[in-house]
Write a protein that holds these residues in place. Structure first.
Motif, PDB file in Angstrom:
ATOM      1  N   ARG A 250      48.658  41.174  52.747  1.00  0.00           N
ATOM      2  CA  ARG A 250      48.060  42.036  51.731  1.00  0.00           C
ATOM      3  C   ARG A 250      48.898  43.277  51.435  1.00  0.00           C
TER       4      ARG A 250
ATOM      5  N   ARG B 149      42.390  35.986  47.592  1.00  0.00           N
ATOM      6  CA  ARG B 149      41.632  37.223  47.785  1.00  0.00           C
ATOM      7  C   ARG B 149      42.553  38.427  47.899  1.00  0.00           C
ATOM      8  N   ASN B 150      43.653  38.263  48.616  1.00  0.00           N
ATOM      9  CA  ASN B 150      44.617  39.362  48.712  1.00  0.00           C
ATOM     10  C   ASN B 150      45.152  39.733  47.340  1.00  0.00           C
TER      11      ASN B 150
ATOM     12  N   ALA C  97      43.748  39.169  44.324  1.00  0.00           N
ATOM     13  CA  ALA C  97      42.699  39.767  43.491  1.00  0.00           C
ATOM     14  C   ALA C  97      42.468  41.222  43.882  1.00  0.00           C
ATOM     15  N   ASP C  98      42.440  41.509  45.176  1.00  0.00           N
ATOM     16  CA  ASP C  98      42.222  42.886  45.635  1.00  0.00           C
ATOM     17  C   ASP C  98      43.373  43.792  45.219  1.00  0.00           C
TER      18      ASP C  98
ATOM     19  N   GLY D  78      43.340  44.442  41.458  1.00  0.00           N
ATOM     20  CA  GLY D  78      42.292  45.387  41.096  1.00  0.00           C
ATOM     21  C   GLY D  78      42.670  46.812  41.442  1.00  0.00           C
TER      22      GLY D  78
ATOM     23  N   ILE E  27      37.540  32.707  42.757  1.00  0.00           N
ATOM     24  CA  ILE E  27      37.823  34.010  43.388  1.00  0.00           C
ATOM     25  C   ILE E  27      38.368  34.981  42.344  1.00  0.00           C
ATOM     26  N   PHE E  28      39.253  34.520  41.483  1.00  0.00           N
ATOM     27  CA  PHE E  28      39.801  35.397  40.446  1.00  0.00           C
ATOM     28  C   PHE E  28      38.740  35.743  39.399  1.00  0.00           C
TER      29      PHE E  28
ATOM     30  N   ASP F 246      35.609  36.027  39.819  1.00  0.00           N
ATOM     31  CA  ASP F 246      34.624  36.928  40.404  1.00  0.00           C
ATOM     32  C   ASP F 246      35.202  38.303  40.724  1.00  0.00           C
ATOM     33  N   GLY F 247      36.499  38.493  40.553  1.00  0.00           N
ATOM     34  CA  GLY F 247      37.141  39.753  40.884  1.00  0.00           C
ATOM     35  C   GLY F 247      36.964  40.802  39.796  1.00  0.00           C
ATOM     36  N   THR F 248      37.567  41.948  40.011  1.00  0.00           N
ATOM     37  CA  THR F 248      37.439  43.053  39.060  1.00  0.00           C
ATOM     38  C   THR F 248      38.428  42.957  37.910  1.00  0.00           C
TER      39      THR F 248
ATOM     40  N   ASN G 189      37.663  36.206  30.417  1.00  0.00           N
ATOM     41  CA  ASN G 189      37.468  35.907  31.838  1.00  0.00           C
ATOM     42  C   ASN G 189      36.747  34.559  31.940  1.00  0.00           C
TER      43      ASN G 189
END
Length: 495
Positions: A56, A91-92, A94-95, A98, A131-132, A134-136, A201
């Motif tokens: 990350r 997840r890494n 997407a975080d 964001g 996952i993407f 649902d991300g910001t 999206n």
């Protein structure tokens, strides 16, 4: 626009980057090993940063100032738990996106079946897309079926099965429906997704114009390739596991990749909507034309990228055989040198060295190499059938049969790392010295054993080194000298 391409050294990523550069975008590439990008034609047009989607903290510098992230990373072929690696990497990403204020993530996944259980491979690709979504950061998730293009894993499976097996006893998945898409159309959709309306999206299915069964696709491939119609007999008793063993032996795609792909063949892979065609309109390439273009690229030796060039997330970045940290361990070596005629220059020697492997072979005992390759395939390794992406030129990260290019300093040094099944780690290195105007070819094989099996392996094969490695360096030297003679070809040696 500033874009980040994650997976730039993969099959699709390596073709996407130059398209983005041509489109006027400022391109940054993220790679676990930036050296792999050093020799590609577009290297001087992009920024390259070191990073790993599974780490990350390495993603923050890559995301800084970026508008759009292309996520072309997946872990197929990396082991039994590829789903967890895919999940964590997504997840890494997407975080990090964001946190950096990225405007859009563009992800290339697979067509997800409806009304039937998806294979582990397709389910993982669908999970990454979710996952993407649902991300910001707004995400464009493109879902493609089989990609038809020179060098793609799916196309090479199709090509080798059809060409090598005029009569096939096949599982019932040959009746499954698929909507293949040409790689050039995939690239058009990826590039066009940058300019979709802000805030988009959602998932988009992307596909070619033809819906066929796998059986029909093989027959159409045969027709385009000028082959007689194949005899295909589907039977219900062959499982996906057995099919992957069969594909492992017949095609260059190893079991680690073939097994999850074969597992997906039981699913129909057909687009359920075509909304993107109105947003990014262009003429789609029909199946027969896509096959023709792919075969033409192969026959001309212009395969830009191949499935074998990808580096899976989580794969080890091990030290090289010259690292001082190995000074206290066991490193077995076989070192040889051969002087070259004074009227042969370094460039002639380099051509012979760089042309090693693939159709030219290994300059010594083709039968012995073929047997070693078959043994590796039966053990679940990659074997010799991966060949080469380009018959004459190598780049860092290229696969060469069951080796991979780890270092290249043109025209002086080439180092290959073994990817065959071994009780240790092995390298083969060629260096060209030029002392006093006469080239000298130096050849070194390194082996670092793992435990007692590794030591026993080295000592069991040592008696054959004089035969295999000795003839190899002699024939490379002879090939270089022949290439310097009028009308001669460097690929004579060892044929």
């Amino acid at each position: 626009m500033k874009v980040l391409v994650m997976g730039a050294t993969g099959y699709v990523g390596g073709r996407l980057v130059p398209r983005l550069v041509e489109g006027g975008h400022e391109v940054r590439c993220l790679s676990r090993r930036p050296a792999k990008v050093r020799d590609v034609p577009w290297a001087d047009s992009v920024e390259v940063l070191a990073g790993d989607a599974l780490q990350r903290e390495s993603l923050d510098p890559a995301m800084e100032g970026v508008d759009v992230v292309f996520y072309l990373v997946h872990s197929i072929g990396s082991g039994a738990h590829f789903e967890e690696s895919d999940r964590r990497a997504a997840r890494n990403t997407a975080d990090a996106a964001g946190a950096a204020g990225v405007q859009r993530i563009i992800y290339l996944g697979g067509l997800v079946p409806t009304g039937e259980a998806a294979s582990a491979h397709l389910a993982s690709r669908a999970e990454v897309g979710q996952i993407f979504l649902d991300g910001t950061v707004p995400a464009v998730v493109l879902q493609a079926g089989i990609i038809i293009g020179s060098g793609s894993a799916s196309f090479e499976m199709l090509r080798y099965l059809t060409e090598r097996l005029p009569v096939m006893v096949t599982p019932k998945w040959v009746r499954s429906l698929v909507q293949p898409i040409a790689v050039r159309d995939v690239l058009t959709y990826l590039v066009g997704s940058v300019d979709l309306p802000p805030g988009t999206n959602r998932r988009f299915d992307i596909s070619g114009p033809d819906i066929v069964s796998y059986r029909e696709m093989m027959q159409r491939y045969a027709a385009v390739a000028g082959l007689a119609p194949r005899v295909i007999v589907p039977v219900p008793v062959l499982s996906p596991w057995l099919s992957s063993q069969w594909v492992n032996v017949v095609t260059p795609v190893p079991k680690a990749i073939a097994q999850p792909l074969i597992g997906s063949l039981r699913n129909n892979s057909v687009a359920h909507e075509h909304d993107i065609e109105a947003l990014i309109p262009f003429a789609l390439c029909p199946l027969d034309e896509a096959v023709r273009l792919a075969l033409e690229s192969i026959r001309r030796g212009r395969v830009v990228t191949r499935w074998s060039g990808a580096q899976w997330p989580g794969a080890p970045s091990d030290p090289m055989p010259t690292d001082p940290s190995w000074s206290g361990g066991t490193v077995y070596r076989d070192e040889r040198s051969a002087p070259i005629d004074a009227d042969v220059d370094v460039a002639d020697v380099w051509r012979a060295v760089e042309g090693i492997g693939g159709d030219r072979g290994w300059y010594s005992f083709p039968l012995a190499w073929a047997i070693r390759g078959l043994m590796d395939r039966l053990a679940g390794g990659v074997g010799l059938r991966r060949g080469r992406r380009d018959p004459n030129r190598l780049e860092i990260g290229d696969a060469v049969d069951f080796w991979r290019v780890e270092a290249i300093e043109r025209p002086r040094r080439l180092r290959l790392r073994a990817e065959m099944k071994l009780p240790g780690d092995a390298w083969l290195e060629f260096t060209i010295a030029d002392d006093g105007g006469r080239p000298t070819l130096e050849q070194r094989a390194f082996f670092i054993p793992r435990g007692l099996p590794g030591h026993l392996y080295w000592w069991s094969i040592s008696p054959f080194h004089n035969v295999v490695f000795g003839s190899m360096i002699r024939n490379i030297a002879a090939g270089a000298e022949a290439s310097a003679s009028p009308g001669a070809g460097a690929d004579r040696a060892g044929r």
